[in-house]
Design a protein around this motif. Structure first.
Motif, short mmCIF file in Angstrom:
data_model
loop_
_atom_site.label_atom_id
_atom_site.label_comp_id
_atom_site.label_asym_id
_atom_site.label_seq_id
_atom_site.Cartn_x
_atom_site.Cartn_y
_atom_site.Cartn_z
N ALA A 192 156.95 15.55 180.19
CA ALA A 192 156.36 14.20 180.23
C ALA A 192 155.94 13.84 181.66
O ALA A 192 154.85 13.30 181.89
N VAL A 193 156.79 14.19 182.63
CA VAL A 193 156.47 13.93 184.04
C VAL A 193 155.26 14.77 184.46
O VAL A 193 154.30 14.25 185.06
N ALA A 194 155.30 16.06 184.13
CA ALA A 194 154.20 16.96 184.53
C ALA A 194 152.88 16.53 183.91
O ALA A 194 151.84 16.53 184.59
N SER A 195 152.90 16.14 182.64
CA SER A 195 151.64 15.75 182.00
C SER A 195 151.11 14.45 182.60
O SER A 195 149.89 14.25 182.69
N SER A 196 152.02 13.58 183.05
CA SER A 196 151.59 12.34 183.72
C SER A 196 150.92 12.66 185.05
O SER A 196 149.89 12.06 185.40
N VAL A 197 151.49 13.62 185.79
CA VAL A 197 150.90 14.04 187.08
C VAL A 197 149.51 14.63 186.84
O VAL A 197 148.55 14.30 187.55
N VAL A 198 149.40 15.49 185.82
CA VAL A 198 148.09 16.09 185.50
C VAL A 198 147.09 15.01 185.08
O VAL A 198 145.93 15.03 185.49
N ALA A 199 147.56 14.04 184.29
CA ALA A 199 146.67 12.97 183.83
C ALA A 199 146.13 12.15 184.99
O ALA A 199 144.95 11.77 184.99
N VAL A 200 146.97 11.90 185.99
CA VAL A 200 146.51 11.17 187.18
C VAL A 200 145.53 12.04 187.98
O VAL A 200 144.44 11.60 188.36
N ASP A 201 145.92 13.30 188.19
CA ASP A 201 145.12 14.22 189.01
C ASP A 201 143.75 14.49 188.38
O ASP A 201 142.75 14.64 189.08
N HIS A 202 143.72 14.58 187.04
CA HIS A 202 142.49 14.94 186.33
C HIS A 202 141.90 13.75 185.58
O HIS A 202 141.03 13.94 184.72
N GLY A 203 142.37 12.55 185.92
CA GLY A 203 141.93 11.35 185.20
C GLY A 203 140.43 11.20 185.04
O GLY A 203 139.94 10.98 183.91
N PRO A 204 139.64 11.32 186.13
CA PRO A 204 138.19 11.15 185.99
C PRO A 204 137.58 12.15 185.01
O PRO A 204 136.70 11.79 184.22
#
Length: 232
Positions: A192-204
């Motif tokens: 859950a933490v890792a996917s949140s980090v990816v979601a922020v990093d790849h948000g655009p």
């Protein structure tokens, strides 16, 4: 799958390899206009796929099961092929690969510090996130070439997750049931933490692909329940 044999997995990997050889590469000549957000996102995932896998192969060989080690070598070869496909996709869009990205360095450091069982748990976090990412790329990209590359990688990842799951189930079996629950619950929390980090990093890029950050995280976390149950 038998209790000790990885023969079925080896046959799966060999069949996929033979199918790739027959199919050949996508038509890179068509070229592609990569939106800047998607280009940056693909560059980061390309770095992640481009690990050499030597550490995982060494640990698999040390585990003393020749069939498993053979299957792991085939898994690593597929991951390298993903890196190659993404690099050629970027080249078709006139974009270079990047040398490194902090998120990949964190994953690699964690994996190497932890021994085979925990290395696989960390690797499974990356694989489950990748499943959702490549599905978004396949379904949301505006050009046929990106969709084709993402679809090819996705079909491999859909085999990789059950393969690692199978090994982890065997690896966790000796532990008492409450410990297995603790390990898999911890794994889901880390995911859950890792996917949140990816979601922020790849948000655009995710927005561009029609998958918002929150939806991405929610769907990754939801997908982890059945996987954790299988590991247990």
């Amino acid at each position: 799958m038998g209790m000790t044999a990885y023969g079925d997995w080896i046959r799966d990997f060999e069949a996929a390899r033979d199918a790739r050889a027959v199919r050949g590469d996508p038509d890179w000549e068509t070229g592609v206009e990569l939106h800047p957000a998607i280009r940056r996102s693909v560059q980061r995932f390309q770095v992640g796929e481009d690990g050499d896998g030597a550490e995982l192969i060494t640990e698999a060989e040390a585990a003393g099961d020749a069939e498993y080690a053979s299957a792991v070598r085939m898994f690593v070869a597929e991951e390298r092929n993903h890196a190659r496909l993404l690099a050629l996709l970027l080249a078709s869009g006139g974009a270079p690969v990047i040398a490194s990205h902090w998120s990949d360095r964190v994953f690699v450091t964690l994996r190497r510090a932890l021994g085979l069982r925990l290395e696989l748990l960390v690797l499974m976090i990356a694989e489950v996130v990748a499943l959702r990412y490549y599905r978004a790329l396949r379904d949301g990209a505006g050009d046929a070439l990106t969709r084709e590359v993402a679809g090819r990688i996705l079909s491999d990842e859909e085999r990789h997750v059950p393969f690692h799951c199978d090994r982890l189930r065997r690896g966790l079996r000796p532990l008492p049931p409450p410990v297995r629950v603790l390990v898999t619950s911890g794994w889901r929390a880390a995911l859950a933490v890792a996917s949140s980090v990816v979601a922020v990093d790849h948000g655009p890029a995710l927005r561009r692909l029609g998958v918002g950050r929150f939806r991405f995280v929610r769907e990754v976390v939801r997908s982890s329940g059945p996987i954790a149950a299988t590991m247990r």
